[in-house]
Design an enzyme around this catalytic site. Structure first.
Site, short mmCIF file in Angstrom:
data_model
loop_
_atom_site.label_atom_id
_atom_site.label_comp_id
_atom_site.label_asym_id
_atom_site.label_seq_id
_atom_site.Cartn_x
_atom_site.Cartn_y
_atom_site.Cartn_z
N LYS A 12 0.85 -1.19 0.00
CA LYS A 12 0.00 0.00 0.00
C LYS A 12 0.88 1.24 0.00
O LYS A 12 1.54 1.54 0.99
CB LYS A 12 -0.91 0.05 1.23
N PRO A 13 0.93 1.94 -1.12
CA PRO A 13 1.72 3.18 -1.14
C PRO A 13 0.98 4.31 -0.45
O PRO A 13 -0.23 4.21 -0.21
CB PRO A 13 1.85 3.48 -2.64
N GLY A 16 7.64 4.75 7.75
CA GLY A 16 6.75 5.88 8.02
C GLY A 16 7.05 6.44 9.40
O GLY A 16 8.15 6.28 9.93
N GLU A 33 10.96 0.95 9.58
CA GLU A 33 11.93 2.01 9.34
C GLU A 33 11.19 3.30 9.64
O GLU A 33 10.36 3.75 8.85
CB GLU A 33 12.42 1.91 7.89
N CYS A 40 13.88 10.83 6.39
CA CYS A 40 14.00 10.37 7.78
C CYS A 40 15.45 10.43 8.26
O CYS A 40 15.69 10.35 9.45
CB CYS A 40 13.41 8.97 7.93
N GLU A 54 11.10 15.55 14.73
CA GLU A 54 11.51 15.78 13.35
C GLU A 54 10.72 16.96 12.79
O GLU A 54 9.50 16.95 12.84
CB GLU A 54 11.12 14.57 12.49
P1 ADP Z 1 3.55 10.67 7.32
O1 ADP Z 1 3.00 11.36 8.55
O2 ADP Z 1 4.90 11.07 7.00
O3 ADP Z 1 2.60 10.66 6.17
P2 ADP Z 1 2.70 8.09 8.09
O4 ADP Z 1 3.37 7.17 9.04
O5 ADP Z 1 1.41 8.71 8.51
O6 ADP Z 1 3.77 9.16 7.73
O7 ADP Z 1 2.44 7.39 6.69
C1 ADP Z 1 3.26 6.39 6.13
C2 ADP Z 1 2.38 5.37 5.50
O8 ADP Z 1 1.55 4.78 6.50
C3 ADP Z 1 1.42 5.90 4.43
O9 ADP Z 1 1.29 4.93 3.41
C4 ADP Z 1 0.13 6.05 5.21
O10 ADP Z 1 -1.02 6.00 4.37
C5 ADP Z 1 0.20 4.85 6.11
N1 ADP Z 1 -0.61 4.92 7.33
C6 ADP Z 1 -0.89 5.99 8.08
N2 ADP Z 1 -1.68 5.66 9.13
C7 ADP Z 1 -1.89 4.33 9.06
C8 ADP Z 1 -2.60 3.36 9.84
N3 ADP Z 1 -3.26 3.71 10.94
N4 ADP Z 1 -2.60 2.08 9.43
C9 ADP Z 1 -1.93 1.71 8.32
N5 ADP Z 1 -1.24 2.55 7.55
C10 ADP Z 1 -1.20 3.85 7.90
#
Ligand code: ADP
Length: 492
Positions: A188-189, A242, A264, A298, A395
């Site tokens: 899932k991007p 993330g 990561e 990061c 950050e």
């Molecule tokens: P950022 O704040 O830099 O966007 P995130 O950690 O929120 O970093 O996002 C990184 C990835 O995790 C994205 O693909 C985002 O859609 C996904 N993501 C965010 N929240 C959730 C969640 N609760 N469950 C699964 N994936 C998530």
């Protein structure tokens, strides 16, 4: 070819821009036909839509990956290496298109986007080669009639969740070892930058990857998709890049089915300039580490500690270098810095700068939204930063370099390590003994000594403390995608 005069998304190969998700070898829409828009952060223009999928479609993608696993895991390492190498070649063949696509959805300068495609491809090449070296072991037995073998086997279906800051590289870095090891994938991007991931799937299909081996689901409900990816027992591993907060949630969710995890997560990188440093080299390193990708990496230098004896000289040189950075739309000419990814990111940067100024920081460059509007922010340099400021503890994820002052090695090491995360750290010195001492004492997974650029497929990338677990790239990278199986053969 005059790229600047062409419409932004005129690709030589328009099929690289897919607005559908890829499941079981089919390009599909959401079950209910729902979609969400993808926009260009530099212009606000809508680039297109993607399927707004939820748990049901994710479960079917997992089924597809699960069904494809037995055959894929039984291919020879040589067969997998050939396919992964072919994908590498296709990435480089389409480097220009892929870079334009990335700049359009992510905002980074085109030169950086091209660099990222080459960097993404380098992981595919590396792991295509490593596939053939997934060696097991034989161990001298504990009894005369027994023999001991250790097999390395693929973990199974791997779920991947990737962020928007490196839309190609963060996915390639996971896909490459997974495919090389014989795992199948559901990825899932990030919702902001799905097209780079979907383009990888277009090329994987062209490379001849069997249906179901690589699946990409898209949608804005990350919780729903993530819930299925972490809860479904057919998924044996989650690899996530993330934020630390989301990483912790996903780790908890994975506990129910005891999935393997690679995480990561965020950093709060110290960047230390000692009084014996080559200041010009340190300025180059700081620019590369801090302002690349608009400070949205990061491993970005987040806290710059400068020895009091060279503080003013370093600040002057850095201010001069910051003033030269060209800000703009990466598709409209040569630039060094693009926009921030979205309004939320812009607000965080503004909050950090306002908080720092309220607590005594002086603005030596930038310090406000850029005249270009939108989410553009000026490359910023702050002096007299201190440990009470938000940017010392979180950050910033933006183009803001705060300079802290220190007077001794012990003091700066205590400051540098005074954070719950530990991804990257950098320092500049010409003293060999200090280089070893400080490299060993910094609490982070990656250390740059006299360099601000550390990322490469041949080295292990990953953090300690709350920056995560697992390593990507290098000869260690396959470990995260394999299980050891001990086979005891008796009666010999
Ligand atoms: P950022 O704040 O830099 O966007 P995130 O950690 O929120 O970093 O996002 C990184 C990835 O995790 C994205 O693909 C985002 O859609 C996904 N993501 C965010 N929240 C959730 C969640 N609760 N469950 C699964 N994936 C998530």
């Amino acid at each position: 070819m005059n790229g600047a005069s062409r419409p932004p998304l005129q690709l030589s190969d328009p099929a690289l821009l897919s607005t559908r998700a890829f499941v079981g070898g089919e390009w599909i829409d959401a079950d209910d036909g729902g979609s969400c828009e993808v926009t260009n952060p530099a212009t606000g223009a809508v680039l297109g839509t993607i399927p707004d999928m939820v748990a049901a479609e994710t479960a079917r993608a997992i089924d597809a990956a699960h069904a494809a696993f037995p055959a894929w895991s039984r291919t020879t390492a040589g067969e997998r290496a050939t396919l992964v190498k072919r994908l590498h070649d296709l990435l480089l063949e389409h480097q220009d298109d892929l870079a334009r696509l990335m700049t359009a959805e992510q905002g980074k300068p085109l030169a950086e986007a091209k660099g990222e495609i080459a960097y993404a491809a380098s992981y595919l090449e590396w792991f295509a080669e490593e596939a053939r070296r997934m060696y097991g072991d034989t161990i001298p037995g504990h009894a005369a009639d027994k023999r001991i073998m250790v097999l390395r086997q693929p973990v199974g279906v791997v779920a991947m969740i990737t962020p928007w800051n490196f839309p190609s590289a963060m996915l390639a870095r996971k896909i490459a070892p997974a495919l090389a090891a014989g795992c199948t994938v559901v990825a899932k991007p990030a919702t902001q930058t799905p097209y780079s991931a979907l383009a990888l799937a277009v090329l994987a299909e062209r490379a001849g990857l069997p249906a179901g081996v690589l699946n990409i689901v898209t949608g804005r409900d990350a919780r729903a998709i993530g819930g299925e990816l972490t809860g479904n027992p057919k998924v044996r591993k989650l690899s996530f890049t993330g934020s630390t907060g989301v990483g912790k949630t996903l780790m908890e969710q994975c506990a129910g089915t005891m999935k393997r995890i690679s995480m990561e997560l965020g950093g709060n990188a110290p960047f230390i300039v000692f009084d014996d440093a080559d200041l010009d080299a340190a300025v180059d390193g700081a620019i590369a580490s801090k302002y690349r990708n608009t400070g949205q990496t990061c491993v970005c230098a987040n806290r710059l500690f400068v020895h009091e004896a060279v503080y003013d000289a370093f600040a002057d040189k850095l201010a001069a270098a910051v003033a030269k950075l060209r800000v703009g739309d990466g598709l409209a000419g040569a630039t060094d810095q693009g926009p921030l990814i979205d309004a939320k990111a812009l607000e965080k940067v503004e909050e950090h700068v306002a908080d720092a100024v309220a607590k005594g920081a002086r603005v030596a460059a930038g310090g406000k939204r850029h005249a270009l509007g939108g989410t553009f922010y000026e490359p910023t340099l702050l002096l007299d930063a201190n440990a009470d400021m938000l940017l010392a503890n979180e950050e910033t994820f933006g183009p803001v370099a705060p300079l802290f002052r220190f007077s001794s090695e012990d003091e700066v090491l205590a400051l540098a390590n005074d954070t719950e995360v530990g991804l990257a750290g950098y320092f500049y010195t010409r003293d060999l003994a200090r280089a070893f001492r400080v490299a060993e004492a910094l609490e982070c997974g990656i250390v740059g000594v006299n360099t601000g650029l550390v990322s490469t497929a041949v080295a292990p990338f990953g953090g300690i403390k709350e920056s995560g677990t697992g390593r990507e790239g290098s000869k260690y990278g396959l470990d995260d995608y394999t299980e050891l199986k001990y086979v005891c053969i008796g009666g010999i």
